[in-house]
Write an enzyme that holds these catalytic residues in place. Structure first.
Site, short mmCIF file in Angstrom:
data_model
loop_
_atom_site.label_atom_id
_atom_site.label_comp_id
_atom_site.label_asym_id
_atom_site.label_seq_id
_atom_site.Cartn_x
_atom_site.Cartn_y
_atom_site.Cartn_z
N LYS A 279 1.33 7.62 -7.07
CA LYS A 279 -0.12 7.85 -7.12
C LYS A 279 -0.44 8.91 -8.18
CE LYS A 279 -1.35 6.79 -2.32
NZ LYS A 279 -2.28 5.69 -2.64
N ARG A 353 1.30 -1.84 4.99
CA ARG A 353 1.53 -3.18 5.52
C ARG A 353 3.01 -3.45 5.72
NH1 ARG A 353 -1.50 -5.57 0.34
NH2 ARG A 353 -2.45 -3.50 0.52
N1 BES Z 1 -2.76 4.99 2.10
C1 BES Z 1 -3.20 4.19 1.02
C2 BES Z 1 -4.65 3.76 1.19
C3 BES Z 1 -5.68 4.83 0.93
C4 BES Z 1 -5.93 5.28 -0.35
C5 BES Z 1 -6.42 5.34 1.96
C6 BES Z 1 -6.91 6.24 -0.57
C7 BES Z 1 -7.40 6.27 1.74
C8 BES Z 1 -7.64 6.73 0.46
C9 BES Z 1 -2.37 2.93 0.92
O1 BES Z 1 -1.05 3.06 1.25
C10 BES Z 1 -2.43 2.50 -0.50
O2 BES Z 1 -1.94 3.20 -1.32
N2 BES Z 1 -3.04 1.35 -0.75
C11 BES Z 1 -3.19 0.85 -2.06
C12 BES Z 1 -2.89 -0.62 -2.03
C13 BES Z 1 -2.76 -1.24 -3.38
C14 BES Z 1 -1.53 -0.73 -4.07
C15 BES Z 1 -2.71 -2.74 -3.22
C16 BES Z 1 -4.61 1.12 -2.53
O3 BES Z 1 -5.53 1.02 -1.69
O4 BES Z 1 -4.79 1.45 -3.68
MN MN Z 2 0.13 3.69 -0.40
#
Ligand code: BES
Ligand code: MN
Ligand code: ZN
Length: 498
Positions: A279, A353
């Site tokens: 990230k 997931r």
């Molecule tokens: N934990 C995150 C989702 C999230 C991001 C929650 C920001 C709250 C604030 C999750 O694990 C994630 O990173 N999801 C990705 C999925 C994508 C890579 C398909 C996302 O939402 O960007």
């Molecule tokens: Mn994630």
């Protein structure tokens, strides 16, 4: 804080502070009027001078009000009478409790619970007031070496109801509100802990303590056992971290032994760096909140255990840290999940997931009546619904409707999103049964569609709480959502709501 319920008139209360409501513009509620009569129009005189309009949450503290037995009177604005609903009621109670706490009242007698709220019962008003009161005085200061102490904090709150025959229902609602508030506080505490403290092992230890305190069945699956079960999707996420993954199972057996349990599954990523699909740096600290799903199902279980609800409830928490270590899973890696379905992990940041699918497959062992998973699953859900509603997905319409209704009643709302097969195509992989991401569009839906492939054997709902589980910015902190929704749903199942 201590709570109690009574009925009675405001001028006769021996209390540090009596709290009554004022509608906008300058219209006294019934209890405010009673006080005013006893005080020979002292209150209406002040209001007429323009000291209080009655805007929602506004306050006016009065001393030495004649004709009363209390030390102070606190007026709380309720907004326009016609518009007085859930939100306004909660805001009024919040503002009352904050003011009582800050102005050195040891105890308060609150008449706001007497005022009718659209569509809601007296029991609802009491339950909500107890919850809001606890949440108002909540602090997370265990890492501050100097705590900013309230000099004389509020210790005792009495809620007044207008009819004696409502007393029994109100007492029950009060215990429910307190239990939900305890559940919310547990969820907030766990979520607010930094990820160097709140590791998967810490979550397991917390679960073990809960089990001892509330006589719950308790089981932790370690890495070896998960390997034996074939949970290679969950384990793929754990590979980049030095923290040992845990699969936590807690069971409250309050129902008949042959009654099928409700199973709650909570995403417990104790920190989400994204893994190799790292990230960006900005606000990454907030990814300590990626275990809010886990925290909320533990919080809901705590409330249920405190209330000794007559139902069987199983809570499953896959607890894993998502780190980019040398042994971490790479984009393109293919794993076999416990269900036997293979997954091409195109993005290691779509890890929620990956741990949930194995936990959901494991959930089938409990022969569930219903399974609900709760997860901070997608940023896309925040884009869709903002910070007001949690995203709701379900493979059963009746369950979806029920959860929407409970969210509305608990003032912890969700909004339904589609789970249509048309979206499933987006998860196609050239090499495995599915990919773990579905591309840019409809991200919260494709995430839910992924989970749906592992929940075909039972009635299932998924709550995406990415936008509702915590607040950012100056008010940063966990919200404890959706504990109120979940407990409301469980209370309703046992017929304990009034
Ligand atoms: N934990 C995150 C989702 C999230 C991001 C929650 C920001 C709250 C604030 C999750 O694990 C994630 O990173 N999801 C990705 C999925 C994508 C890579 C398909 C996302 O939402 O960007
Ligand atoms: Mn994630
Ligand atoms: Zn995540």
């Amino acid at each position: 804080m201590e709570f109690s319920i009574k009925s009675g008139s405001p001028e006769k209360q021996r209390s540090a502070c009596v709290v009554v409501g004022v509608f906008e513009p300058r219209k006294l509620t019934l209890s405010a009027e009673l006080l005013d009569n006893a005080a020979r129009n002292h209150i209406s005189d002040i209001i007429r001078r323009g000291d209080m309009e009655g805007k929602v949450g506004s306050t006016l503290l009065l001393h030495n009000v004649p004709g009363t037995l209390c030390d102070r009177v606190l007026l709380i604005g309720l907004g326009k009478e016609k518009e007085f609903g859930d939100k306004e009621y909660c805001e009024a109670v919040h503002s009352a409790v904050r003011t009582l706490n800050e102005t050195g009242s040891f105890d308060g007698t609150v008449f706001l619970t007497e005022t009718a709220v659209r569509k809601r019962s007296a029991a609802w008003r009491v339950r909500q007031a107890a919850m809001v009161a606890q949440q108002t005085v909540y602090r997370f200061d265990q890492f501050k070496s100097k705590k900013d102490k309230v000099r004389r904090p509020l210790r005792k709150l009495t809620f007044v109801i207008d009819r004696r025959n409502e007393l029994t229902a109100a007492e029950a609602a009060l215990s429910q509100g307190q239990a939900i508030a305890e559940g919310v506080a547990l969820a907030k505490d766990l979520a607010n802990l930094p990820a160097n403290v709140c590791t998967p092992t810490h979550l397991a230890d917390t679960a073990q303590k809960m089990a001892a305190e509330h006589k719950l069945d308790y089981q932790i699956l370690e890495r070896d056992e998960m390997t034996g079960l074939g949970m290679h999707s969950l384990l793929a996420v754990a590979k980049g971290s030095h923290q040992a993954p845990k699969l936590i199972v807690l069971q409250h057996k309050g129902g008949k032994s042959d009654e099928k349990p409700v199973v709650l599954v909570g995403k417990g990523i104790t920190f989400d760096t994204g893994g190799i699909s790292l990230k960006p740096a900005a606000e990454m600290d907030e990814m300590k909140y990626d275990m809010c799903g886990a925290a909320s199902v533990l919080g809901a279980l705590k409330a249920v255990a405190m209330l000794k609800l007559p139902l069987n409830l199983t809570v499953i928490v896959p607890a894993v840290e998502n780190m980019p270590g040398g042994a971490a899973t790479r984009p393109g890696d293919i794993v076999t999940s416990m269900s036997g379905q293979t997954i091409e992990i195109l993005n290691t940041d779509a890890e929620g997931r990956l741990i949930l699918c194995d936990a959901l497959t494991y959930a089938a062992r409990f022969d569930p009546e219903t399974v609900i998973d709760v997860a901070t699953l997608t940023g896309a859900c925040v884009v869709a619904l903002g910070h007001v509603a949690s995203g709701l997905f379900a493979n059963n319409e009746a369950l979806a409707r029920e959860l929407l209704h409970c969210g509305d009643e608990a003032h912890d709302r969700a909004w339904q999103m589609p789970l249509w097969n048309d979206y499933q195509e987006l998860l196609k992989s050239p090499f495995a049964d599915m990919a773990n991401v579905g591309g840019r569009w409809g991200g919260s839906i494709t995430a839910a569609c992924f989970l749906a492939r592992f929940t075909r054997k039972y009635t299932w709902a998924h709550l995406d709480i990415a936008g509702t589980a915590w607040k950012s910015g100056t008010e940063k902190g966990a919200t404890g959502r959706p504990v109120p929704l979940l407990v409301h749903y469980l209370l309703k199942r046992t017929g304990k709501l009034n």
